[in-house]
Design a protein around this motif. Sequence first.
Motif, mmCIF file in Angstrom:
data_model
loop_
_atom_site.group_PDB
_atom_site.id
_atom_site.type_symbol
_atom_site.label_atom_id
_atom_site.label_comp_id
_atom_site.label_asym_id
_atom_site.label_seq_id
_atom_site.Cartn_x
_atom_site.Cartn_y
_atom_site.Cartn_z
ATOM 1 N N GLU A 123 0.785 -1.232 0.099
ATOM 2 C CA GLU A 123 -0.152 0.104 -0.101
ATOM 3 C C GLU A 123 0.933 1.278 -0.076
ATOM 4 O OE1 GLU A 123 -3.475 1.973 2.532
ATOM 5 O OE2 GLU A 123 -2.503 0.171 3.339
ATOM 6 N N HIS A 124 0.468 2.272 -0.806
ATOM 7 C CA HIS A 124 1.280 3.499 -0.891
ATOM 8 C C HIS A 124 0.464 4.519 -1.528
ATOM 9 C CE1 HIS A 124 2.014 1.426 -4.862
ATOM 10 N NE2 HIS A 124 2.299 2.913 -5.241
ATOM 11 N N LEU A 125 0.844 5.837 -1.407
ATOM 12 C CA LEU A 125 0.539 6.983 -2.069
ATOM 13 C C LEU A 125 1.352 7.186 -3.310
ATOM 14 C CD1 LEU A 125 -0.706 9.108 1.111
ATOM 15 C CD2 LEU A 125 -1.994 7.455 -0.171
ATOM 16 N N LEU A 126 0.980 7.180 -4.466
ATOM 17 C CA LEU A 126 1.579 7.578 -5.418
ATOM 18 C C LEU A 126 1.344 9.365 -5.705
ATOM 19 C CD1 LEU A 126 3.169 7.105 -7.952
ATOM 20 C CD2 LEU A 126 1.221 6.726 -9.367
ATOM 21 N N ILE A 127 2.526 10.039 -5.794
ATOM 22 C CA ILE A 127 2.412 11.483 -5.851
ATOM 23 C C ILE A 127 2.937 11.825 -7.136
ATOM 24 C CG2 ILE A 127 3.625 13.775 -5.070
ATOM 25 C CD1 ILE A 127 3.687 12.526 -2.168
ATOM 26 N N THR A 128 2.099 12.500 -7.990
ATOM 27 C CA THR A 128 2.608 13.045 -9.406
ATOM 28 C C THR A 128 2.559 14.469 -9.181
ATOM 29 O OG1 THR A 128 1.400 11.010 -10.260
ATOM 30 C CG2 THR A 128 1.867 13.056 -11.730
ATOM 31 N N ALA A 129 3.705 14.971 -9.512
ATOM 32 C CA ALA A 129 3.978 16.473 -9.833
ATOM 33 C C ALA A 129 3.948 16.837 -11.301
ATOM 34 C CB ALA A 129 5.293 16.882 -8.943
ATOM 35 N N GLY A 184 19.106 10.482 -5.113
ATOM 36 C CA GLY A 184 18.329 11.659 -4.696
ATOM 37 C C GLY A 184 19.124 13.067 -4.986
ATOM 38 N N GLY A 185 20.429 12.945 -5.082
ATOM 39 C CA GLY A 185 21.152 14.254 -5.310
ATOM 40 C C GLY A 185 21.209 14.547 -6.873
ATOM 41 N N LYS A 186 20.643 13.563 -7.554
ATOM 42 C CA LYS A 186 20.617 14.380 -8.960
ATOM 43 C C LYS A 186 19.564 15.368 -9.338
ATOM 44 C CE LYS A 186 22.373 10.091 -10.699
ATOM 45 N NZ LYS A 186 22.116 8.685 -11.764
ATOM 46 N N ALA A 187 19.630 16.145 -10.308
ATOM 47 C CA ALA A 187 18.832 16.960 -10.666
ATOM 48 C C ALA A 187 17.899 16.467 -11.874
ATOM 49 C CB ALA A 187 19.578 18.364 -11.184
ATOM 50 N N LEU A 188 16.807 16.369 -11.780
ATOM 51 C CA LEU A 188 15.687 15.908 -12.838
ATOM 52 C C LEU A 188 15.096 17.289 -13.196
ATOM 53 C CD1 LEU A 188 14.302 12.762 -11.061
ATOM 54 C CD2 LEU A 188 16.244 12.843 -12.626
ATOM 55 N N VAL A 189 15.230 17.558 -14.593
ATOM 56 C CA VAL A 189 14.574 18.461 -15.322
ATOM 57 C C VAL A 189 13.259 18.009 -15.731
ATOM 58 C CG1 VAL A 189 14.595 20.302 -17.036
ATOM 59 C CG2 VAL A 189 16.608 19.501 -16.173
ATOM 60 N N VAL A 190 12.236 18.992 -15.042
ATOM 61 C CA VAL A 190 10.886 18.646 -15.640
ATOM 62 C C VAL A 190 10.508 19.864 -16.785
ATOM 63 C CG1 VAL A 190 8.432 18.167 -14.671
ATOM 64 C CG2 VAL A 190 10.552 18.019 -13.438
ATOM 65 N N LYS A 191 10.059 19.327 -17.747
ATOM 66 C CA LYS A 191 9.801 20.471 -18.982
ATOM 67 C C LYS A 191 8.425 21.092 -18.591
ATOM 68 C CE LYS A 191 12.918 18.467 -22.334
ATOM 69 N NZ LYS A 191 13.027 17.930 -23.889
ATOM 70 N N PRO A 192 7.876 22.127 -19.177
ATOM 71 C CA PRO A 192 6.352 22.393 -19.340
ATOM 72 C C PRO A 192 5.556 21.126 -19.407
ATOM 73 C CG PRO A 192 7.730 24.024 -20.002
ATOM 74 C CD PRO A 192 8.644 23.032 -19.963
ATOM 75 N N GLY A 193 4.722 20.803 -18.615
ATOM 76 C CA GLY A 193 3.603 19.699 -18.983
ATOM 77 C C GLY A 193 4.370 18.328 -18.715
ATOM 78 N N GLY A 194 5.749 18.485 -18.064
ATOM 79 C CA GLY A 194 6.197 17.087 -17.656
ATOM 80 C C GLY A 194 5.945 16.594 -16.345
ATOM 81 N N LYS A 195 6.167 15.490 -16.073
ATOM 82 C CA LYS A 195 6.089 14.947 -14.783
ATOM 83 C C LYS A 195 6.713 14.077 -13.895
ATOM 84 C CE LYS A 195 1.262 13.747 -16.451
ATOM 85 N NZ LYS A 195 0.214 15.037 -15.964
ATOM 86 N N VAL A 196 6.995 14.375 -12.756
ATOM 87 C CA VAL A 196 7.739 13.449 -11.864
ATOM 88 C C VAL A 196 7.187 12.650 -10.750
ATOM 89 C CG1 VAL A 196 10.241 14.451 -12.459
ATOM 90 C CG2 VAL A 196 8.472 15.530 -10.621
ATOM 91 N N TYR A 197 7.594 11.717 -10.245
ATOM 92 C CA TYR A 197 6.840 10.786 -9.418
ATOM 93 C C TYR A 197 7.640 10.275 -7.863
ATOM 94 C CZ TYR A 197 4.375 10.025 -13.903
ATOM 95 O OH TYR A 197 3.908 10.110 -15.212
ATOM 96 N N ALA A 198 6.836 10.545 -6.939
ATOM 97 C CA ALA A 198 7.431 9.865 -5.667
ATOM 98 C C ALA A 198 6.409 8.931 -5.003
ATOM 99 C CB ALA A 198 7.655 10.679 -4.857
ATOM 100 N N ASN A 230 11.131 10.731 -9.297
ATOM 101 C CA ASN A 230 11.733 9.760 -10.342
ATOM 102 C C ASN A 230 11.046 10.241 -11.498
ATOM 103 O OD1 ASN A 230 12.552 7.521 -11.750
ATOM 104 N ND2 ASN A 230 13.399 6.831 -10.035
ATOM 105 N N THR A 231 11.473 9.697 -12.643
ATOM 106 C CA THR A 231 10.644 9.982 -14.015
ATOM 107 C C THR A 231 9.955 9.043 -14.247
ATOM 108 O OG1 THR A 231 12.706 9.250 -15.167
ATOM 109 C CG2 THR A 231 12.548 11.592 -15.016
ATOM 110 N N ALA A 232 9.982 7.863 -13.509
ATOM 111 C CA ALA A 232 9.251 6.651 -13.735
ATOM 112 C C ALA A 232 8.360 6.557 -12.329
ATOM 113 C CB ALA A 232 10.078 5.236 -14.018
ATOM 114 N N LYS A 233 7.092 5.842 -12.547
ATOM 115 C CA LYS A 233 6.372 5.770 -11.364
ATOM 116 C C LYS A 233 7.033 4.545 -10.653
ATOM 117 C CE LYS A 233 2.127 6.872 -13.911
ATOM 118 N NZ LYS A 233 0.705 6.390 -13.950
ATOM 119 N N PRO A 234 7.078 4.648 -9.387
ATOM 120 C CA PRO A 234 7.594 3.820 -8.515
ATOM 121 C C PRO A 234 6.555 2.751 -8.178
ATOM 122 C CG PRO A 234 7.201 5.760 -7.146
ATOM 123 C CD PRO A 234 6.993 6.113 -8.514
#
Length: 246
Positions: free
Chosen positions: A127-133, A168-182, A239-243
């Motif tokens: 069980e978890h909560l998928l956060i999409t930004a 976690g120390g890496k920079a993930l660039v999120v383009k306009p309309g792009g998504k990242v997940y935790a 992350n750029t992929a859904k965990p």
Amino acid sequence: MRTSRIRTAALAAATAALGLALTACGGSSDDNGGGKASDGGRSAGSSGSAEGATVNADKGATVGAGKDSASASASASGASAGTGAGTGKEAAAKGNGAKASAAGVRACDGQEMSYSVLHRFAKQRGEHLLITATNADTKPCYVTSYPSVMLGDTVGVLPHSGKDTPGGGKALVVKPGGKVYAAVNLFSDSARTHTSSDLSIAMLDHTGDAGPGAGTEAFDAKGVPSKFTWTSADVTNWNTAKPYDY
């Protein structure tokens, strides 16, 4: 539309106090953490869908409890009640040996982000909560580390997952309309549990400072507010992929 200024102030106070306490002790090099927040208040709106609730942080809002709030108290009640987690400052100090950077791109502070939270595998193993930004701005920005999260009416910032993959120390660039997940991992291992459908989310930069926070609800796959139960919980890196996408 719902506002969550009290939760924002609590989130900022918790992250600020944890950061100050660590600084006073000389710091350490864990990947765990919460981070401190910048001055001001915050507001956010939310709407449910099959993908979860979407929350747009108010462009003019900032989180209460400044960097100099030495009196801020992080009394960790509930799931995240002082699990020995460090702060975002610790994560930034270690960062797997890498400093987050993205040439010509600013860090995402949360004001440009819309969030959705999907409750997955309720009352089941995993069980978890998928956060999409989602970057709702017209310019790219980068995220690093993991979100600063508080659940329900608790005031403790969730620690980083000890079983998370590095990065976690890496920079993930999120383009306009792009998504990242935790993901927020939920654990119920005793009779002393907490139940809520609410949570607060804030971005951490590579120094461990928290940006404006947003209060939202978790929704199930049908777009219905979904209550989750936990004894303890932790959170994964962006992350750029859904965990746990299984």
